[in-house]
Every structure is written in structure tokens, then in C-alpha cells.
Design a protein around this motif. Sequence first.
Motif, PDB file in Angstrom:
ATOM      1  N   HIS A 127       0.823  -1.193   0.031  1.00  0.00           N
ATOM      2  CA  HIS A 127       0.046  -0.059   0.179  1.00  0.00           C
ATOM      3  C   HIS A 127       0.737   1.442   0.107  1.00  0.00           C
ATOM      4  O   HIS A 127       2.048   1.194   0.574  1.00  0.00           O
ATOM      5  N   ASP A 131       6.531   0.112   6.762  1.00  0.00           N
ATOM      6  CA  ASP A 131       4.895  -0.062   6.585  1.00  0.00           C
ATOM      7  C   ASP A 131       4.393   0.800   5.648  1.00  0.00           C
ATOM      8  O   ASP A 131       4.064   1.849   5.800  1.00  0.00           O
ATOM      9  N   ILE A 132       4.482   0.597   4.410  1.00  0.00           N
ATOM     10  CA  ILE A 132       5.217  -0.646   3.862  1.00  0.00           C
ATOM     11  C   ILE A 132       5.794  -0.195   2.521  1.00  0.00           C
ATOM     12  O   ILE A 132       5.834  -0.867   1.296  1.00  0.00           O
ATOM     13  N   GLU A 178      -4.920   1.658   2.701  1.00  0.00           N
ATOM     14  CA  GLU A 178      -5.000   0.306   3.260  1.00  0.00           C
ATOM     15  C   GLU A 178      -5.397   0.691   4.870  1.00  0.00           C
ATOM     16  O   GLU A 178      -5.919  -0.198   5.451  1.00  0.00           O
ATOM     17  N   GLU A 179      -4.481   1.636   5.347  1.00  0.00           N
ATOM     18  CA  GLU A 179      -4.636   1.758   6.811  1.00  0.00           C
ATOM     19  C   GLU A 179      -5.954   2.525   7.230  1.00  0.00           C
ATOM     20  O   GLU A 179      -6.096   2.510   8.432  1.00  0.00           O
ATOM     21  N   GLU A 216       1.690  -7.816   2.703  1.00  0.00           N
ATOM     22  CA  GLU A 216       2.383  -7.774   4.071  1.00  0.00           C
ATOM     23  C   GLU A 216       1.694  -8.611   5.057  1.00  0.00           C
ATOM     24  O   GLU A 216       0.797  -8.903   4.907  1.00  0.00           O
TER      25      GLU A 216
HETATM   26 ZN   LIG Z   1       1.062  -1.761   6.223  1.00  0.00          ZN
END
Ligand SMILES: [Zn+2]
Length: 463
Positions: A94, A129-130, A163-164, A190
Motif C-alpha cells: 500500500h 510499513d510498507i 489500506e490504513e 504484507e
Molecule cells: Zn501496512
Amino acid sequence: MSGINVYAHYKCEGDYPDLDYAGAAKRLAQAVSCKTIDRGENTEQAPFDDLHALVRSSYPHIMASSAFEEVGRNLLITCPGSDPVLPCVLLLAHQDVVPVVPGTEEEWLHGAFSGDMDEAHIWGRGTLDIKDMLMGELEALEYLLARGEKPRRCVVFAFGADEETASAGATRLSALLAERGMHAAWLLDEGTTTMVDGAIWGAPGRVLTDICISQKGYLDLRLEAKGGGGHSSNPFGGTSLERLCDGISRLSKARPAPELTPIVRDTFRTLAPRIAEEPLRTLVKDVDANAEKIACLAAGRRELYPFVATTMAVDMLEGGSATPNVMPGDVSATVNFRLLPGTTAGDVLAWAEHALLGTGITVHVAHATPAGRIDSTEGAGYAEVAEALEHFYGGVEVVPSFVCGGTDAIRYERICDSILRVIPFRPTPEEATGVHGVNERISRQTYAQGIRVLVRLLERTIL
Ligand SMILES: [Zn+2]
């Protein structure tokens, strides 16, 4: 756990000596300096544009042969193979990163978005991340193409932009690929960040690294107790707050029972010859027959607990009276569950309703994401990923596991039968605390080694 010297397990660091590791580190630092934070409708577009421009300009061999598509802020890069019959490989990561935790700004030794580098580390939000994976995946394919390789298998990079937060980008990309009739042989996303001390699994002296073949689900249950207020001089029958607390206490006492999912059974089976500690050593000789006992034992250890239980955290209380002489009106609590693979939101809702029978508390699902499908260690790509990890990380046991948080990968289940959540980069447990924390950084050594894992993996699967 913090005692593991991850670097002592690095080996074959001389592989691919002609790869431009210094350049790769610099490109990662540039990616980190793009402040790609998703804030829903208030998201700043420019950092994402900058990251896209960086990707386009950094990997000329990939760009020469690939389709580069911006789908909203999400990226899809398709590098066709020479054999169109072979199903493609999907490499995920991401683009977005989490913000700096407010109040910790002063603790950062280098600005979180400075893209600073020193002799040992690349610093900043996203190095672990990431963006390491996002840029590292591209570095690996770029290296092979620059070397003159002509992949037989198509490689697709799918980089979501949220994504977060909502993970809507992954849903969108997956739908687009499905529309195109694409079905991937396997995908990489991940997973666990560092290596794990085998001692917590009863195998002291061993170091584990895992390939996650599922992920836990997410569920918020909202409990509500009705109340009519009134003077506290006659609280006949108890207040709404008391009933709610009683309900919470019933859930706490009941707690979802520990259980061994097929994945954790496999983990114990794989480790069985290494497990030295009793009574585990005897119990794992027949994991299935002793599953209940093993689950209870594991549930008593902080590190293993999330792997053998649908966890429950009572996190929020709302309502309550503003003064002591007035009884509360409606009060509510939100309880967060992380569902074991195989357990549904409906299972937990039914469990909670049963535990709350007769309390007058109503329960409903406020938010839910299902747990991931349980994929197989026999599935496509698993053995190759394990081989690449073992090649570069010596003396580690590769075991199947699942991710306790969420990842984008779950959105791709319908277009891929073998979802492998594994980060090829292995920082120390101490460095790994930077993820969503302070002083996120990756060592040059870790970044280079992870790229080697990816090159080897691609060499053995797409050429
Ligand atoms: Zn991540």
C-alpha cells in the motif's frame, strides 16, 4: 523476544552483487518523503502524484514493457509475460502511511517525512510499513529486466492508497482485475514484520519466520441499555449503567473459548520436533487429539493468546449521567473482537446475545470485516516463498501463521487461491517498534536483504 539478533541469521548477502543497493536505498528515501496519508475526502493529492511520478521515473525497464494505470490514487502496473497461458503473480503493497502519533513529533530523531539516510538506516514513516515492500518489489523486477531476462509469467503490481483506513482501493483494484478475467497464481502482501523467538511456542533456541495464509476478522459490537433518567433517590431495579456493567461483566467472564485453527495446528505440527518444553512436547506429538489442551495452554501466554482466541476488548463507554443525583438515560458500550479465521461475526453475535440473555441489553453489529479464507501450505507459491526466506535467513523455521490485524490481501480472495502474507524484510524486534510508532526506520542491510529475497522468488517463479 527483543533478544533476537536478526542480523546473525542473514546469509548469502553476496548474491546479486551487481544490484544497485545504494540507488535502491535512495529511491526508498524519496518514496518516504512523499507524505502519502489517506484522510478520506480530505486526502492531499500531491504526495500521491509525487509517488507515482517517482515510480514512473525510477524503473525504466518495467515502464518500457508495462501498462501503468492510475485508478483514482491507486496504482496498477501490469508487466506481461511471454506465455499468456500462465496465470500471473500479484505483488501487493500500500502507498499510504499512518500519520505521526500526535505528541511524539519531538521524539523522532529524523523527520518522519524527511527521507533522511545515514550510514546504517533509511529513516521515516513507511520505511517498514510498507514502502519498503512497494519499492522493493519494483526493484526486484527492474533488476531482472535490466539483466535481460524475459519473464514468461505476467507480474501485476497492485498498490492501494488507503489500506490504513478504508481499504477501498484494494476493493476497487480487485474488482477491476476480476472484470478483466484475471486470476492470479498467488499473491504476496504484507504480513509479520520481524522474526519470532521460538521460546514462546515452546521451542527455545529456535527462531521462527512465518508465512501468513489467513488474517483475523474485525468486529465491533455495540451494547445498549435503555434508561429513563429520574431522581437517584429511588433507583428501584437498578440504573441503565448498572445493567450495562452487568452485561459487560458477563461477557468478560464468558469470553470466547480458545481453539486451535487448522493453521495453528499446522504451526505446532511443523514445530513439533523442535518443541522441548513440557507438557507441550508430549501434547504436540498428536496435535489433533490434544487440540483443546494445547489451545488452553497457549491462551495463557500473552504472545500466543491472539493466535488461539477470538479476542475481546471492551473499549468504549458512552452515556452516563452528568450529575450524581440524576440517573442516566440510555448508555452504550462498544466491544471490539478480532475473529479467528473460521469464526464469523454472526457466531460472536449469537454468543454475546446468549451471554446477555435476561439483562435487557440489546446488541448489534456496528462494524465487521470477515476473517480471511484459510489458504493452504500446499498452495501455489508457498514453497517458493519459504525457499527464498530459508535461502537468505539461516537457521530459521518457516511456519504457517495468520495476520492478527487486517491487510488489503483479503480483498483479492476471489481472484487468487493462494494469498501469502509475508514481508521479505526482517528488521530487529527493536526496529520493528517503529511501525505505527516513533522513529520508523529500515537498515540498509535489511532493505538489501529483502530485495534479494524478492529477486530470488521472482527468478524461480516468473522466468
Ligand atoms: Zn501496512
